[in-house]
Design a protein around this motif. Structure first.
Motif, mmCIF file in Angstrom:
data_model
loop_
_atom_site.group_PDB
_atom_site.id
_atom_site.type_symbol
_atom_site.label_atom_id
_atom_site.label_comp_id
_atom_site.label_asym_id
_atom_site.label_seq_id
_atom_site.Cartn_x
_atom_site.Cartn_y
_atom_site.Cartn_z
ATOM 1 N N MET A 42 0.824 -1.225 0.000
ATOM 2 C CA MET A 42 0.000 0.000 0.000
ATOM 3 C C MET A 42 0.852 1.266 0.000
ATOM 4 O O MET A 42 0.376 2.346 -0.337
ATOM 5 C CB MET A 42 -0.920 0.036 1.237
ATOM 6 C CG MET A 42 -2.017 -1.001 1.201
ATOM 7 S SD MET A 42 -3.492 -0.503 2.113
ATOM 8 C CE MET A 42 -2.862 -0.192 3.749
ATOM 9 N N GLN A 43 2.101 1.135 0.412
ATOM 10 C CA GLN A 43 2.961 2.319 0.488
ATOM 11 C C GLN A 43 3.308 2.811 -0.922
ATOM 12 O O GLN A 43 3.557 2.011 -1.816
ATOM 13 C CB GLN A 43 4.247 1.941 1.208
ATOM 14 C CG GLN A 43 5.171 3.089 1.468
ATOM 15 C CD GLN A 43 6.320 2.651 2.359
ATOM 16 O OE1 GLN A 43 7.108 1.794 1.986
ATOM 17 N NE2 GLN A 43 6.386 3.206 3.533
ATOM 18 N N ILE A 44 3.363 4.121 -1.099
ATOM 19 C CA ILE A 44 3.754 4.638 -2.412
ATOM 20 C C ILE A 44 5.217 4.294 -2.673
ATOM 21 O O ILE A 44 6.002 4.073 -1.751
ATOM 22 C CB ILE A 44 3.539 6.160 -2.548
ATOM 23 C CG1 ILE A 44 4.377 6.933 -1.535
ATOM 24 C CG2 ILE A 44 2.075 6.535 -2.490
ATOM 25 C CD1 ILE A 44 4.584 8.387 -1.908
ATOM 26 N N GLY A 68 -5.355 9.113 3.582
ATOM 27 C CA GLY A 68 -4.744 7.783 3.509
ATOM 28 C C GLY A 68 -3.276 7.856 3.862
ATOM 29 O O GLY A 68 -2.426 8.141 3.016
ATOM 30 N N VAL A 69 -2.961 7.612 5.131
ATOM 31 C CA VAL A 69 -1.614 7.846 5.649
ATOM 32 C C VAL A 69 -0.789 6.560 5.707
ATOM 33 O O VAL A 69 0.406 6.559 5.411
ATOM 34 C CB VAL A 69 -1.709 8.460 7.072
ATOM 35 C CG1 VAL A 69 -0.332 8.606 7.704
ATOM 36 C CG2 VAL A 69 -2.412 9.819 7.018
ATOM 37 N N PHE A 70 -1.436 5.454 6.152
ATOM 38 C CA PHE A 70 -0.739 4.180 6.370
ATOM 39 C C PHE A 70 0.429 4.417 7.332
ATOM 40 O O PHE A 70 0.234 4.963 8.403
ATOM 41 C CB PHE A 70 -0.330 3.589 5.018
ATOM 42 C CG PHE A 70 0.176 2.178 5.042
ATOM 43 C CD1 PHE A 70 -0.377 1.219 5.882
ATOM 44 C CD2 PHE A 70 1.228 1.781 4.210
ATOM 45 C CE1 PHE A 70 0.094 -0.090 5.903
ATOM 46 C CE2 PHE A 70 1.700 0.476 4.211
ATOM 47 C CZ PHE A 70 1.140 -0.458 5.068
ATOM 48 N N SER A 74 4.295 8.834 2.416
ATOM 49 C CA SER A 74 3.987 9.953 1.514
ATOM 50 C C SER A 74 3.866 11.267 2.298
ATOM 51 O O SER A 74 4.328 12.308 1.833
ATOM 52 C CB SER A 74 2.712 9.676 0.712
ATOM 53 O OG SER A 74 1.659 9.240 1.546
ATOM 54 N N ASP A 92 -6.601 9.512 8.516
ATOM 55 C CA ASP A 92 -6.618 8.039 8.462
ATOM 56 C C ASP A 92 -7.531 7.537 9.585
ATOM 57 O O ASP A 92 -8.009 8.328 10.412
ATOM 58 C CB ASP A 92 -5.197 7.459 8.601
ATOM 59 C CG ASP A 92 -5.056 6.097 7.915
ATOM 60 O OD1 ASP A 92 -4.384 6.007 6.869
ATOM 61 O OD2 ASP A 92 -5.646 5.104 8.416
ATOM 62 N N TRP A 97 -1.095 1.544 12.291
ATOM 63 C CA TRP A 97 -0.198 1.986 11.214
ATOM 64 C C TRP A 97 0.288 3.417 11.450
ATOM 65 O O TRP A 97 1.462 3.729 11.232
ATOM 66 C CB TRP A 97 -0.923 1.912 9.866
ATOM 67 C CG TRP A 97 -1.205 0.513 9.401
ATOM 68 C CD1 TRP A 97 -0.468 -0.610 9.694
ATOM 69 C CD2 TRP A 97 -2.301 0.077 8.579
ATOM 70 N NE1 TRP A 97 -1.032 -1.701 9.094
ATOM 71 C CE2 TRP A 97 -2.159 -1.322 8.406
ATOM 72 C CE3 TRP A 97 -3.377 0.719 7.953
ATOM 73 C CZ2 TRP A 97 -3.050 -2.074 7.639
ATOM 74 C CZ3 TRP A 97 -4.264 -0.028 7.191
ATOM 75 C CH2 TRP A 97 -4.096 -1.399 7.050
ATOM 76 N N ALA A 121 -12.195 9.936 6.737
ATOM 77 C CA ALA A 121 -11.739 11.166 6.062
ATOM 78 C C ALA A 121 -12.908 12.034 5.615
ATOM 79 O O ALA A 121 -12.816 13.267 5.645
ATOM 80 C CB ALA A 121 -10.854 10.795 4.880
ATOM 81 N N ASP A 143 -5.485 8.954 -1.370
ATOM 82 C CA ASP A 143 -4.907 7.604 -1.448
ATOM 83 C C ASP A 143 -5.529 6.684 -0.387
ATOM 84 O O ASP A 143 -4.824 5.950 0.286
ATOM 85 C CB ASP A 143 -3.373 7.691 -1.256
ATOM 86 C CG ASP A 143 -2.685 6.364 -1.535
ATOM 87 O OD1 ASP A 143 -3.272 5.514 -2.221
ATOM 88 O OD2 ASP A 143 -1.540 6.184 -1.058
ATOM 89 N N ALA A 144 -6.878 6.776 -0.213
ATOM 90 C CA ALA A 144 -7.523 5.896 0.772
ATOM 91 C C ALA A 144 -8.528 4.986 0.053
ATOM 92 O O ALA A 144 -8.252 4.551 -1.068
ATOM 93 C CB ALA A 144 -8.176 6.733 1.874
ATOM 94 N N ASP A 145 -9.648 4.685 0.699
ATOM 95 C CA ASP A 145 -10.641 3.757 0.136
ATOM 96 C C ASP A 145 -11.149 4.236 -1.235
ATOM 97 O O ASP A 145 -11.663 5.347 -1.364
ATOM 98 C CB ASP A 145 -11.797 3.539 1.124
ATOM 99 C CG ASP A 145 -12.276 4.823 1.806
ATOM 100 O OD1 ASP A 145 -11.460 5.756 1.962
ATOM 101 O OD2 ASP A 145 -13.463 4.892 2.127
ATOM 102 N N TYR A 152 -14.172 12.371 -1.871
ATOM 103 C CA TYR A 152 -12.934 13.039 -1.413
ATOM 104 C C TYR A 152 -12.529 14.132 -2.402
ATOM 105 O O TYR A 152 -12.118 15.225 -2.016
ATOM 106 C CB TYR A 152 -11.781 12.038 -1.278
ATOM 107 C CG TYR A 152 -11.989 10.973 -0.226
ATOM 108 C CD1 TYR A 152 -12.748 11.212 0.917
ATOM 109 C CD2 TYR A 152 -11.404 9.707 -0.361
ATOM 110 C CE1 TYR A 152 -12.928 10.230 1.877
ATOM 111 C CE2 TYR A 152 -11.583 8.721 0.606
ATOM 112 C CZ TYR A 152 -12.345 8.986 1.714
ATOM 113 O OH TYR A 152 -12.530 8.018 2.657
#
Ligand code: SAM
Ligand code: CA
Length: 220
Positions: A42-44, A68-70, A74, A92, A97, A121, A143-145, A152
């Motif tokens: 999932m990470q960029i 979307g932080v994870f 990013s 997030d 995470w 979010a 960068d989330a769901d 968004y």
């Protein structure tokens, strides 16, 4: 989902990294720690983080939204290039995470620039609009769901100033958006989202085959 650039031969991808990636040590360690997680993909990609940081610098971004932080890769890439009084609103819902994220943001000395809000979010963005922050932000990263992307996007468009930039991740979805047989809900959502931008007169648009597909939207 992948974070490798679609269509690039491994040899060419390695060359690209070897000849352009300038990844600070703290980001490299965060990437290593994240690699041990089951959902590390999932990470960029690091070259995408570097590209996003360059874009932030180019537009002189001071106020940024991330959805979307994870584990915070990013967000850290962008926060590192903000001016000292710059702020990144990080949205997030996952505490485990984002605890990793907080640790690395502190280590990198940018924790004071990042406001992490642990809530859906959609709610965070609505609260910011209700608080009168429309037009306040320079840049947003979505960068989330995937099924919520359109919502968004609409909120971010209102929160951005004219000339502000929205980056939307995973728009090529490992190529699945172009496969008519793929009827998965995420694929359908991304396909509909991509289609809706083409005729959107409120924006300038560019879809790039960077990593898993990155759309650049400039608010007119
Ligand atoms: N940008 C991150 C990076 O570079 O490492 C990757 C983000 S990951 C693809 C997606 C994140 O979205 C996850 O951390 C997940 O917890 C978060 N998420 C999922 N649904 C959400 C929601 N409704 N509101 C906020 N965050 C959500
Ligand atoms: Ca992504």
């Amino acid at each position: 989902m992948t974070n490798k650039s679609i269509g690039l031969e491994p040899q060419v991808y390695d060359y690209l990294l070897q000849h352009s990636l300038r990844e600070p040590e703290v980001l490299r360690r965060l990437r290593q720690e994240t690699a041990a997680l089951p959902l590390s993909r999932m990470q960029i990609a690091p070259e995408q983080g570097q590209y996003m940081a360059l874009l932030a610098r180019l537009i002189g971004a001071r106020q940024v939204i991330e959805i979307g932080v994870f584990t915070g890769y990013s967000a850290l890439c962008v926060a590192q290039v903000l001016p000292p009084d710059g702020r990144l609103l990080a949205c997030d819902i996952n505490e485990e995470w984002t605890d990793i994220a907080r640790r690395y943001w502190a280590e990198a000395g940018v924790a004071s620039r990042i406001e992490l809000v642990l809530a859906p979010a959609h709610d965070t963005l609505q609260a910011r609009l209700a608080a009168g922050e429309a037009g306040h932000y320079d840049m947003a990263f979505i960068d989330a769901d995937k099924t919520a992307y359109t919502g968004y996007y609409e909120s971010c468009l209102r929160l951005l100033r004219p000339g502000g930039l929205i980056l939307v991740d995973n728009v090529l979805w490992s190529g699945r958006v172009a496969d008519p047989d793929d009827q998965d809900s995420d694929t359908l959502a991304l396909r509909a989202f991509n289609a809706s931008l083409l005729d959107d007169e409120r924006i300038d648009l560019s879809m790039l085959p960077v990593a898993d597909g990155l759309t650049l939207v400039r608010k007119r």
